[in-house]
Enzyme design. Structure first.
Site, PDB file in Angstrom:
ATOM      1  N   HIS A 159       0.804  -1.223   0.000  1.00 29.52           N
ATOM      2  CA  HIS A 159       0.000   0.000   0.000  1.00 29.52           C
ATOM      3  C   HIS A 159       0.840   1.277   0.000  1.00 29.52           C
ATOM      4  CE1 HIS A 159      -0.043  -1.152   4.282  1.00 29.52           C
ATOM      5  NE2 HIS A 159      -0.924  -2.083   4.025  1.00 29.52           N
ATOM      6  N   HIS A 214      -3.021 -10.706  14.674  1.00 29.67           N
ATOM      7  CA  HIS A 214      -3.400  -9.479  13.951  1.00 29.67           C
ATOM      8  C   HIS A 214      -4.290  -9.911  12.796  1.00 29.67           C
ATOM      9  CE1 HIS A 214      -3.148  -5.648  12.014  1.00 29.67           C
ATOM     10  NE2 HIS A 214      -2.014  -5.783  11.373  1.00 29.67           N
ATOM     11  N   GLU A 221      -5.038  -8.064   9.986  1.00 31.94           N
ATOM     12  CA  GLU A 221      -4.803  -7.523   8.640  1.00 31.94           C
ATOM     13  C   GLU A 221      -4.582  -8.697   7.682  1.00 31.94           C
ATOM     14  OE1 GLU A 221      -1.843  -4.403   8.338  1.00 31.94           O
ATOM     15  OE2 GLU A 221      -2.612  -3.818   6.370  1.00 31.94           O
ATOM     16  N   ASP A 238      -2.679  -9.577   5.334  1.00 35.75           N
ATOM     17  CA  ASP A 238      -1.398 -10.234   5.048  1.00 35.75           C
ATOM     18  C   ASP A 238      -1.117 -11.344   6.067  1.00 35.75           C
ATOM     19  OD1 ASP A 238      -1.199  -8.043   6.795  1.00 35.75           O
ATOM     20  OD2 ASP A 238       0.913  -7.699   6.362  1.00 35.75           O
ATOM     21  N   HIS A 254       0.013  -2.961  14.809  1.00 37.63           N
ATOM     22  CA  HIS A 254      -0.148  -1.811  13.979  1.00 37.63           C
ATOM     23  C   HIS A 254      -1.610  -1.367  13.788  1.00 37.63           C
ATOM     24  CE1 HIS A 254      -0.611  -1.826   9.304  1.00 37.63           C
ATOM     25  NE2 HIS A 254      -0.465  -0.567   9.613  1.00 37.63           N
ATOM     26  N   ASP A 279       3.555  -7.735  13.659  1.00 40.57           N
ATOM     27  CA  ASP A 279       4.171  -6.667  12.872  1.00 40.57           C
ATOM     28  C   ASP A 279       5.397  -6.032  13.549  1.00 40.57           C
ATOM     29  OD1 ASP A 279       2.666  -6.735  10.554  1.00 40.57           O
ATOM     30  OD2 ASP A 279       1.216  -5.244  11.215  1.00 40.57           O
ATOM     31  N   TYR A 307      10.726  -0.273   7.529  1.00 42.92           N
ATOM     32  CA  TYR A 307       9.435  -0.823   7.971  1.00 42.92           C
ATOM     33  C   TYR A 307       8.850   0.035   9.096  1.00 42.92           C
ATOM     34  CZ  TYR A 307       6.152  -4.404   9.557  1.00 42.92           C
ATOM     35  OH  TYR A 307       5.022  -5.082   9.916  1.00 42.92           O
ATOM     36  N   HIS A 327       6.924 -10.559   9.551  1.00 45.15           N
ATOM     37  CA  HIS A 327       7.575 -10.263   8.264  1.00 45.15           C
ATOM     38  C   HIS A 327       9.085 -10.376   8.439  1.00 45.15           C
ATOM     39  CE1 HIS A 327       3.921  -8.545   6.479  1.00 45.15           C
ATOM     40  NE2 HIS A 327       3.778  -7.807   7.557  1.00 45.15           N
TER      41      HIS A 327
HETATM   42 FE1  FEO Z   1      -0.483  -4.805   9.887  1.00 46.82          FE
HETATM   43 FE2  FEO Z   1       1.765  -7.030   8.407  1.00 46.82          FE
HETATM   44  O1  FEO Z   1       0.081  -6.256   8.857  1.00 46.82           O
END
Ligand code: FEO
Length: 387
Positions: free
Chosen positions: A24, A78, A80, A82, A144, A163, A191, A222
């Site tokens: 994004h 989380h 989100e 991903d 996040h 995250d 990041y 990640h």
């Molecule tokens: Fe807030 Fe890697 O997602």
């Protein structure tokens, strides 16, 4: 497509997104991973999952260890997408699995996936027994999203941090000590600057909790798993979350006929004369997410635009919008630019930097091609203002 054993009975089973270049708006030159972790205990537990298009990789890696139908618990640190995007496929394989997430996570998951799975909300202080091991949950809202939490396994000294402490790096290496340290830390900084920066006070609270735990491995969602450089990454998170800056000045601009660029050079020379580290970025050539990495530790943020159609150049507008959203604090700003008539650009830039909360130096606004003597005069006045 191998699963990787992190400690006996605990495996990395995530997905590697080699081709990801845009998260994004964040330029991810190194790709990324979505890390998912499988714990083999009396209760088979999967922590987080992967983007929907890597679900086959995830299932393949889990299947090397155990039949996915045997998963008892899914921890969704989380929601989100991903990290939750594979839930629909995973839940087809183990429909009776219990899903643990924070209250906000349990509220959000059905809104994403329109399913009434077996949800269980957990809060800070709650403990889930897996058999020989336990998972302790700590809510970390806004690191996040509002739903974020981390899971800590004291028996293994592992923090599953989601995250927090992540880096967008796609690699065959899974651990920090297998990968070039400087690249990993650069990507950790990028990041933080592009994702976590607005939430410094929440990061501070999370660091307090993390500081009280005995940890020898941080498993983020990640990038690389951190087992060697934990003190280094914690120290950087302390610095970044407190908005501690270096004696560094950034000069960020776009230019039409090189006049604003002439002012940019002059601004640069003023900071150089005062002994500052400097970085000069023409927005035509440098991506705004890379500039944010430098802003993470820069004290002065100087932004220039010529006037175009009573306004600023679109590249500068995009940068300022992005900057304002990421909300760095304790910075000092400067607006500069050239103009032909109208001359609105410098005021527009200055207003936006003020809205960011920055203290401002005297703006530099010059008509047409700047005269060398006037430029020198402005440079001298700027030198007098730099602390
Ligand atoms: Fe807030 Fe890697 O997602």
């Amino acid at each position: 497509m191998k699963a990787v054993e992190i400690k006996p009975g605990i495996y990395w089973v995530g997905g590697i997104d080699w081709d990801l270049r845009n998260f994004h708006g964040y330029l991810t030159q190194c790709g990324s991973t979505y890390n998912s972790y499988l714990i083999i205990d009396e209760k088979i537990t999967l922590i987080d999952n992967v983007k929907y298009y890597l679900v086959d990789e995830l299932i393949s890696r889990i299947s090397q260890i155990i039949d996915p139908a045997k998963i008892d618990y899914i921890i969704q640190n989380h929601i989100e997408m991903d990290h939750s995007g594979s839930l629909p496929r995973i839940m087809e394989l183990c429909p009776k699995a219990k899903i643990y997430a924070s209250p906000k996570g349990v509220e959000g998951l059905p809104k994403h996936y329109k399913k009434n799975w077996n949800f269980h909300p957990v809060k800070s202080g709650d403990v889930l027994n897996l058999g020989k091991r336990n998972l302790h949950f700590v809510q970390t809202p806004m690191v996040h999203w509002p739903d974020n939490m981390v899971s800590y396994c004291p028996e293994e000294k592992i923090l599953f941090s989601n995250d927090a402490f992540g880096q967008h790096i796609a690699s065959s290496e899974r651990f920090d000590d297998e990968y070039p340290f400087n690249i990993m830390m650069h990507e950790a900084a990028k990041y933080y600057a592009n994702i976590v920066l607005p939430y410094g006070s929440q990061v501070q609270k999370a660091l307090e909790v993390v500081g009280s735990l005995e940890i020898d491995t941080i498993c983020p969602s990640h990038g690389l798993i951190i087992r060697k450089y934990i003190p280094e990454i914690l120290e950087k998170y302390q610095q970044w979350s407190r908005n501690q800056v270096d004696n560094k000045a950034l000069i960020i601009y776009d230019t039409m006929w090189k006049s604003t660029e002439m002012i940019a050079h002059s601004v640069h020379d003023a900071f150089e004369a005062k002994g500052y580290q400097t970085r000069k970025f023409n927005l035509q050539y440098t991506h705004i997410s890379d500039i944010m990495t430098e802003i993470l530790t820069a004290k002065y943020i100087c932004v220039g635009s010529p006037t175009l159609n009573n306004n600023i150049l679109p590249t500068v507008a995009a940068f300022l919008t992005y900057l304002k959203g990421l909300a760095p604090k304790n910075r000092i700003g400067l607006a500069f630019g050239s103009y032909g008539w109208g001359g609105q650009s410098v005021g527009i830039v200055e207003n936006i930097l003020r809205e960011c909360g920055f203290e401002m130096l005297d703006q530099i606004k010059l008509q047409y091609v700047p005269d060398a003597d006037i430029l020198k005069e402005k440079e001298k006045h700027l030198i007098d203002q730099i602390k």
